[in-house]
Design an enzyme around this catalytic site. Sequence first.
Site, PDB file in Angstrom:
ATOM      1  N   GLU A   1       0.835  -1.210   0.000  1.00  0.00           N
ATOM      2  CA  GLU A   1       0.000   0.000   0.000  1.00  0.00           C
ATOM      3  C   GLU A   1       0.871   1.263   0.000  1.00  0.00           C
ATOM      4  O   GLU A   1       0.550   2.256  -0.644  1.00  0.00           O
ATOM      5  CB  GLU A   1      -0.956  -0.029   1.198  1.00  0.00           C
ATOM      6  CG  GLU A   1      -2.022  -1.110   1.020  1.00  0.00           C
ATOM      7  CD  GLU A   1      -2.882  -1.307   2.253  1.00  0.00           C
ATOM      8  OE1 GLU A   1      -2.324  -1.761   3.274  1.00  0.00           O
ATOM      9  OE2 GLU A   1      -4.074  -0.994   2.209  1.00  0.00           O
TER      10      GLU A   1
ATOM     11  N   GLU B   1      -4.219  -9.187   3.665  1.00  0.00           N
ATOM     12  CA  GLU B   1      -4.865  -8.830   4.937  1.00  0.00           C
ATOM     13  C   GLU B   1      -6.033  -9.732   5.298  1.00  0.00           C
ATOM     14  O   GLU B   1      -6.288 -10.002   6.477  1.00  0.00           O
ATOM     15  CB  GLU B   1      -5.345  -7.371   4.901  1.00  0.00           C
ATOM     16  CG  GLU B   1      -4.250  -6.323   5.059  1.00  0.00           C
ATOM     17  CD  GLU B   1      -3.607  -5.918   3.742  1.00  0.00           C
ATOM     18  OE1 GLU B   1      -3.751  -6.671   2.756  1.00  0.00           O
ATOM     19  OE2 GLU B   1      -2.967  -4.861   3.704  1.00  0.00           O
TER      20      GLU B   1
HETATM   21  C1  LIG Z   1      -3.048  -1.641   7.227  1.00  0.00           C
HETATM   22  C2  LIG Z   1      -2.551  -2.835   6.505  1.00  0.00           C
HETATM   23  O1  LIG Z   1      -3.358  -3.041   5.381  1.00  0.00           O
HETATM   24  C3  LIG Z   1      -2.554  -4.003   7.402  1.00  0.00           C
HETATM   25  C4  LIG Z   1      -1.407  -4.908   7.158  1.00  0.00           C
HETATM   26  O2  LIG Z   1      -0.455  -4.616   6.475  1.00  0.00           O
HETATM   27  S1  LIG Z   1      -1.484  -6.383   7.975  1.00  0.00           S
HETATM   28  C5  LIG Z   1      -0.036  -7.231   7.440  1.00  0.00           C
HETATM   29  C6  LIG Z   1      -0.164  -7.829   6.079  1.00  0.00           C
HETATM   30  N1  LIG Z   1       0.981  -8.607   5.787  1.00  0.00           N
HETATM   31  C7  LIG Z   1       1.017  -9.934   5.924  1.00  0.00           C
HETATM   32  O3  LIG Z   1       0.037 -10.564   6.238  1.00  0.00           O
HETATM   33  C8  LIG Z   1       2.346 -10.609   5.658  1.00  0.00           C
HETATM   34  C9  LIG Z   1       2.659 -11.573   6.776  1.00  0.00           C
HETATM   35  N2  LIG Z   1       3.924 -12.189   6.624  1.00  0.00           N
HETATM   36  C10 LIG Z   1       4.153 -13.233   5.776  1.00  0.00           C
HETATM   37  O4  LIG Z   1       3.318 -13.626   4.986  1.00  0.00           O
HETATM   38  C11 LIG Z   1       5.476 -13.913   5.859  1.00  0.00           C
HETATM   39  O5  LIG Z   1       5.995 -13.662   7.141  1.00  0.00           O
HETATM   40  C12 LIG Z   1       6.516 -13.440   4.810  1.00  0.00           C
HETATM   41  C13 LIG Z   1       6.053 -13.917   3.430  1.00  0.00           C
HETATM   42  C14 LIG Z   1       6.656 -11.949   4.829  1.00  0.00           C
HETATM   43  C15 LIG Z   1       7.901 -14.045   5.149  1.00  0.00           C
HETATM   44  O6  LIG Z   1       7.768 -15.434   5.271  1.00  0.00           O
HETATM   45  P1  LIG Z   1       9.010 -16.323   5.800  1.00  0.00           P
HETATM   46  O7  LIG Z   1      10.209 -15.962   5.023  1.00  0.00           O
HETATM   47  O8  LIG Z   1       8.526 -17.736   5.769  1.00  0.00           O
HETATM   48  O9  LIG Z   1       9.306 -15.866   7.272  1.00  0.00           O
HETATM   49  P2  LIG Z   1       8.338 -15.849   8.551  1.00  0.00           P
HETATM   50  O10 LIG Z   1       8.858 -16.822   9.535  1.00  0.00           O
HETATM   51  O11 LIG Z   1       6.914 -15.941   8.157  1.00  0.00           O
HETATM   52  O12 LIG Z   1       8.592 -14.360   9.058  1.00  0.00           O
HETATM   53  C16 LIG Z   1       9.831 -13.958   9.595  1.00  0.00           C
HETATM   54  C17 LIG Z   1       9.566 -13.190  10.873  1.00  0.00           C
HETATM   55  O13 LIG Z   1       8.910 -11.969  10.516  1.00  0.00           O
HETATM   56  C18 LIG Z   1       7.722 -11.835  11.274  1.00  0.00           C
HETATM   57  N3  LIG Z   1       6.745 -11.123  10.432  1.00  0.00           N
HETATM   58  C19 LIG Z   1       6.419 -11.375   9.150  1.00  0.00           C
HETATM   59  N4  LIG Z   1       5.514 -10.470   8.722  1.00  0.00           N
HETATM   60  C20 LIG Z   1       5.282  -9.643   9.758  1.00  0.00           C
HETATM   61  C21 LIG Z   1       4.449  -8.503   9.940  1.00  0.00           C
HETATM   62  N5  LIG Z   1       3.688  -7.998   8.956  1.00  0.00           N
HETATM   63  N6  LIG Z   1       4.444  -7.924  11.166  1.00  0.00           N
HETATM   64  C22 LIG Z   1       5.216  -8.375  12.165  1.00  0.00           C
HETATM   65  N7  LIG Z   1       6.036  -9.442  12.041  1.00  0.00           N
HETATM   66  C23 LIG Z   1       6.051 -10.065  10.857  1.00  0.00           C
HETATM   67  C24 LIG Z   1       7.300 -13.239  11.581  1.00  0.00           C
HETATM   68  O14 LIG Z   1       6.455 -13.269  12.715  1.00  0.00           O
HETATM   69  C25 LIG Z   1       8.638 -13.910  11.841  1.00  0.00           C
HETATM   70  O15 LIG Z   1       9.025 -13.551  13.135  1.00  0.00           O
HETATM   71  P3  LIG Z   1       9.869 -14.606  14.037  1.00  0.00           P
HETATM   72  O16 LIG Z   1      11.130 -14.854  13.272  1.00  0.00           O
HETATM   73  O17 LIG Z   1      10.054 -13.881  15.318  1.00  0.00           O
HETATM   74  O18 LIG Z   1       9.023 -15.835  14.158  1.00  0.00           O
END
Ligand SMILES: C[C@H](O)CC(=O)SCCNC(=O)CCNC(=O)[C@H](O)C(C)(C)COP(=O)(O)OP(=O)(O)OC[C@H]1O[C@@H](n2cnc3c(N)ncnc32)[C@H](O)[C@@H]1OP(=O)(O)O
Length: 728
Positions: free
Chosen positions: A111, A131
């Site tokens: 975004e 999301e």
């Molecule tokens: C207002 C907005 O519209 C609202 C938002 O943005 S809500 C957030 C939307 N984003 C997401 O859903 C993405 C979530 N993350 C993911 O899909 C995956 O973590 C990824 C594809 C980025 C990386 O995957 P991968 O390489 O397998 O690593 P993964 O173990 O999942 O993540 C690494 C670390 O980052 C953290 N992390 C990943 N995304 C995060 C996020 N958005 N916020 C906080 N921590 C996050 C994980 O908890 C993990 O922490 P840890 O090592 O302490 O366990």
Amino acid sequence: MAPSAEYRVESDGVAVITLSNPPVNALHPAVLKGLFDSLRRAHADPNVKAVVVTGSGKNFSAGFDINQFQKQSGGGGIDGNINGAICEVLEGGAKPTVAAIQGVALGGGLEVAMGCNARVGTPGCRLGLPELQLGIIPGFGGTQRLPRLVGLQQAIQMMLTSAPIGDKAGLKAGLLDAVVPQGELLAAAKRRALDIAAGVLPRLQSLQRTDRLEPYGEATAIIDFARAQAAKRARHLTHPQLCLDAIQEGVAKGGLAGLKKEGEAFAAAAALDTHKALVHIFFATRSTKKVTGVTDAGLKPRKVAAVAVLGGGLMGSGIATALALAGVKVLLKEVNQQFLDGGMSRIRANMASRVKKGRMSQAAADAAMAKVTGTLDYSGFGGVDMVIEAVIEDIGLKQRIFADLEASCAPHAILATNTSTIDIELVGAKLKPATRERVVGAHFFSPAHVMPLLEIVRTRHTSKQVLLDTLELSSAIKKTPVVVGNCTGFAVNRVFFPYTMAACLLMDSGVNPYQIDAAIAGGFGMPMGPFRLSDLVGSDIGLHVGKNFVDSFPQRVYVSGIFPALVEAKRLGEKSGAGFYKFDAKRRPSPDPAVEPFIRRSVESAGLLGKVFGGKPPKLSQQETIELLFFPVVNEGCRVIDEGIVDKPADLDVATVMAMGFPPYRGGLIFWADLVGAKHIVARLQQLAQQFAPAGLAGFFEPCEYLKAAAASGRRLSDGRAGAASKL
Ligand SMILES: C[C@H](O)CC(=O)SCCNC(=O)CCNC(=O)[C@H](O)C(C)(C)COP(=O)(O)OP(=O)(O)OC[C@H]1O[C@@H](n2cnc3c(N)ncnc32)[C@H](O)[C@@H]1OP(=O)(O)O
């Protein structure tokens, strides 16, 4: 390193803002503040001509910091100020902005990128708005800008599926303006930003664009269709509809009105239990890899590069497939050439099915298949780092095999068994004490190359190093591991056994099994009801596995006459064409009148109607059916926690979601039980215990100490039991 946005102005007059919050540059409030402060600084600085926003390390940003959702209620403190700032200083400030994207740009990360006036990506970058997977909707303008950049059809698809797209699709769709090699990213983004500043390239504001939006009539039809699809596929969820509300408002009244609606819809979604449950599952899934006393012991995991799999049946071939797909060398051992050929062709078929579904190329399948070698003896076993035994459930056979393994394998090799029922201590009982430290359970779920969970079962002897290595292997083969203690059924099958038994108890009380299935599948949201599941697993398997629980926990089981009768009549379920349901040539189920006599006889022999219900079958509401089936499951889950079979209650949530199909939006078994409340569960179980006492079945429902203590004290079941003797 504290979350921040670093700011520097380079000699060409481009201000570079770097989002910095390793490992994924999550948008912590400090990062957002840093971003907007830096933008204001750049706009006010006469030496700055243009701005590039990028991420530190390997990623642009994985979006808003999900931890904030757990810390603050109401959507992590996101409010209209952020959207206002994106419009004013990112999209519409004095200087043009360009996003330089490497790695992931997800959620709020994408975004922010869409708020920039252009986007340059790198090969392999991933762009998406996931999301909805967290029970919320995009909240930084994604519902408005994505449709305006890529068109409604694709934008809705990306949001509703939460699936990201890659650089090529991003470029084709218009989400990226250019893709350049990683080493040229910053230079290319800066050049584009300066070209926009100089008027060589147009300065586009995504929120104002309409050129990619479909004509109004077509747009409305797309949204209506998406609504109907979402209602069908996600009937228990409201947030997909809230997302579509925001999109619709923007299409009808313009981007700014859409942003306002997005804010309201975001707040509404963030207030729902669905959001809390899905955020819980997000973190719980990642925390299963952290096991107290193992992953914090300062040990270094050893790489498991070559694995021998014993047995090429359904499980063995599935396990071999999962290993080969991850690039692990596999030695598949069978007892004769015919069985070995069968195993190899099952692995080949698993690969072919992935190619057919478009999940891998033929070349990749060939490369994976080349990792697998067949053998009929132990000659190559000296070179493997691990053996996974997946032969039939026969303790004598397993003990003999483990003695052979002790003699044939290198002294570091991990010796794992894929048993789902046999005590792992017994499997290794005849080995030398030092060898027993290398024995572990690796319980895969069928089909092993598809199901995401791996139960790693430790015995009293299993070393921490072996557990750590097995955890590492599990990540390599893309399974979520749950380390559990050794007991009948381990964690998953153990909490599952009262579920099927409760369903049979209800059926034997005179309730129609198809009605029970409907309440549990359509009503509660399980992928299928218990009787349909029994047909999938096979009534012969169900009967065999059930016996273990009858032997281990005789005081709290219900034994129905239906399974022996079905097995005797060869009504084994899907594989034999009929069980509780009948199956057509395409294996589609439908209710089968031919099973009625079996049910009638089972009801008669159970005698529950007379003893418990005064001769009249009970009329249960959907909610009562759900409680009767799931409260005994919660009860067993509490025993599993209390006995220290799992490291933490959240592990059970992940296990039930991934292996049982418990709806993730309910947060897993224990999270859901906490939402229902221990007090209510105990009261209902006590009531059921009393009701079924005349049939000698009070023990099936009697709430356990852990559950009663939580109900009495008001503690959450998910808090775990401090000081409990752990089997881990
Ligand atoms: C207002 C907005 O519209 C609202 C938002 O943005 S809500 C957030 C939307 N984003 C997401 O859903 C993405 C979530 N993350 C993911 O899909 C995956 O973590 C990824 C594809 C980025 C990386 O995957 P991968 O390489 O397998 O690593 P993964 O173990 O999942 O993540 C690494 C670390 O980052 C953290 N992390 C990943 N995304 C995060 C996020 N958005 N916020 C906080 N921590 C996050 C994980 O908890 C993990 O922490 P840890 O090592 O302490 O366990």
